[in-house]
Design a protein around this motif. Structure first.
Motif, PDB file in Angstrom:
ATOM      1  N   VAL A 180      -7.821   3.972  -0.358  1.00 30.96           N
ATOM      2  CA  VAL A 180      -5.901   3.778   0.160  1.00 30.96           C
ATOM      3  C   VAL A 180      -6.730   2.357   0.979  1.00 30.96           C
ATOM      4  N   LEU A 184      -5.929  -1.394  -0.144  1.00 29.76           N
ATOM      5  CA  LEU A 184      -4.541  -2.554   0.742  1.00 29.76           C
ATOM      6  C   LEU A 184      -5.679  -3.386   0.717  1.00 29.76           C
ATOM      7  N   THR A 204       0.848  -0.763   0.134  1.00 28.99           N
ATOM      8  CA  THR A 204      -0.105   0.562   0.002  1.00 28.99           C
ATOM      9  C   THR A 204       0.882   1.178  -0.521  1.00 28.99           C
TER      10      THR A 204
END
Length: 392
Positions: free
Chosen positions: A245, A249, A105
């Motif tokens: 985000v 992940l 990430t």
């Protein structure tokens, strides 16, 4: 996916196998098989030391680009490593959240300063990470996050101040850092206004409370934030864009390590077959049929996992989670049939054997990491285009 291996791949498999045979000896031999389902508490410090030995020899972060400390290995070679690691019955690794989730990430969304600060310590297993996603009212429904963070000072030299609570935070009591999804825009709802923050655990504003489980361990934790602080520049991606985000992940979570997980399942099934042969349970036609069914299903699961890794299909992650979680849950149930009446009682004061822990822990397989209900909703709404479920 092409399931044939090149000469280079075969040589790599031999290299992995030889290294494990050479090093998983002596004092390290006592770690074999430790840290499995419901047993994360086993020999933690010793397993950290083993993981640092792996790092010294270049066996961590295999798929990361070389410029970030990885080896840039192909998908096939990463799969080979995880398969051989599981076949060697090597101890469960302690750095999964950092290596397989946060690291990729940061490589995709982090600033160069964040990458320089955190990636080398993940590679070297010098800092361990925990995941601050689930909350008491936002478990499978992650978009309902209520933990709040506000920025004090400027984006250049200020700090995020965090208040709220996370729960089911795996190994937070053994970690140095948390990646936290928090609501940073007052009045925002659902997936809007969330930010992805990197938060140090060792500070007055963070309290970690282990949750004692039926298995006797406490790998899950509650984490309370009361004025916890982290630097303003430790937001990954743009403030308010944390949902993107966080979802990226979760995509990394379904990575190549799942093939090692499947090999681990094969080992568990083989061990259970040995028990059934030793105690005569294999002579029961119902038990024998259930064991045979588990074996056939696991072969199918392996091919499903390989296909999921080779296809850019958002449905594969949810399908695979549904399939392996329910298979492992059934393995736990069949293990109790094989063990028989002995599985009904624990030793004093509360001492569970391997199969009792497996049975109890596998009850949660269909809940954590995205419950069955959530996975089915994802497939129905995002893949099949069915009407969205009513949400109150």
């Amino acid at each position: 996916m092409d399931l044939t291996y090149s000469e280079e791949d075969q040589a790599f498999r031999a290299e992995v196998r030889a290294w494990l045979e050479e090093h998983l000896t002596g004092d390290w031999l006592a770690l074999r098989g430790l840290g499995g389902p419901g047993r994360d508490h086993e020999a933690h410090e010793e397993r950290v030391a083993w993981n640092r030995l792996l790092a010294e020899h270049g066996w961590t972060c295999l798929g990361w680009p070389t410029e970030y400390g990885g080896r840039g290995l192909s998908l096939v070679q990463q799969v080979i490593f995880h398969e051989e690691y599981a076949r060697a019955d090597a101890p469960v690794r302690v750095n999964h959240l950092g290596e397989e989730l946060l690291g990729p990430t940061l490589i995709a969304f982090g600033t160069e300063e964040q990458k320089r600060r955190f990636l080398p310590k993940i590679v070297a297993v010098e800092e361990l990470w925990a995941q601050g996603y689930s909350e008491p009212n936002a478990g499978s429904d992650l978009a309902n996050v209520q933990t709040k963070a506000r920025l004090e000072g400027s984006a250049d030299d200020g700090e995020w101040v965090i208040d709220g609570q996370k729960v089911w935070t795996s190994n937070a009591h053994e970690s140095q850092w948390l990646f936290v999804v928090a609501r940073t825009e007052p009045g925002s709802e659902r997936h809007r206004g969330l930010s992805f923050l990197l938060v140090p655990i060792d500070q007055d504003g963070v309290e970690v409370r282990p949750i004692e489980q039926l298995t006797g361990g406490s790998e899950f934790n509650e984490v309370f934030f009361t004025g916890a602080r982290t630097s303003a520049d430790l937001v990954v991606g743009e403030p308010g864009d944390g949902w993107k985000v966080a979802m990226a992940l979760l995509g990394f979570e379904r990575g190549v390590s799942v093939l090692g997980q499947v090999v681990g399942f094969f080992r568990e099934l083989e061990a259970l077959l040995d028990v059934a042969k030793q105690n005569g349970a294999i002579e029961d036609p119902v038990v024998r049929d259930r064991l045979a069914g588990l074996a056939v299903e696991l072969d199918v699961i392996r091919f499903q996992a390989l296909r999921g890794l080779s296809e850019d299909d958002p449905a594969q992650a949810s399908i695979f989670k549904l399939v392996w979680a329910n298979w492992h849950k059934r393995l736990g149930e069949v293990s109790m049939d094989v063990v028989g009446a002995e599985g009904l009682t624990a030793g004093a004061p509360y001492d569970l054997d391997r199969w009792q822990r497996l049975f109890l822990f596998s009850r949660a397989d269909t809940i954590y990491g995205g419950s069955d209900e959530v996975q089915r909703n994802i497939l129905a709404e995002r893949v099949l285009g069915l009407p969205r479920e009513a949400r109150g």
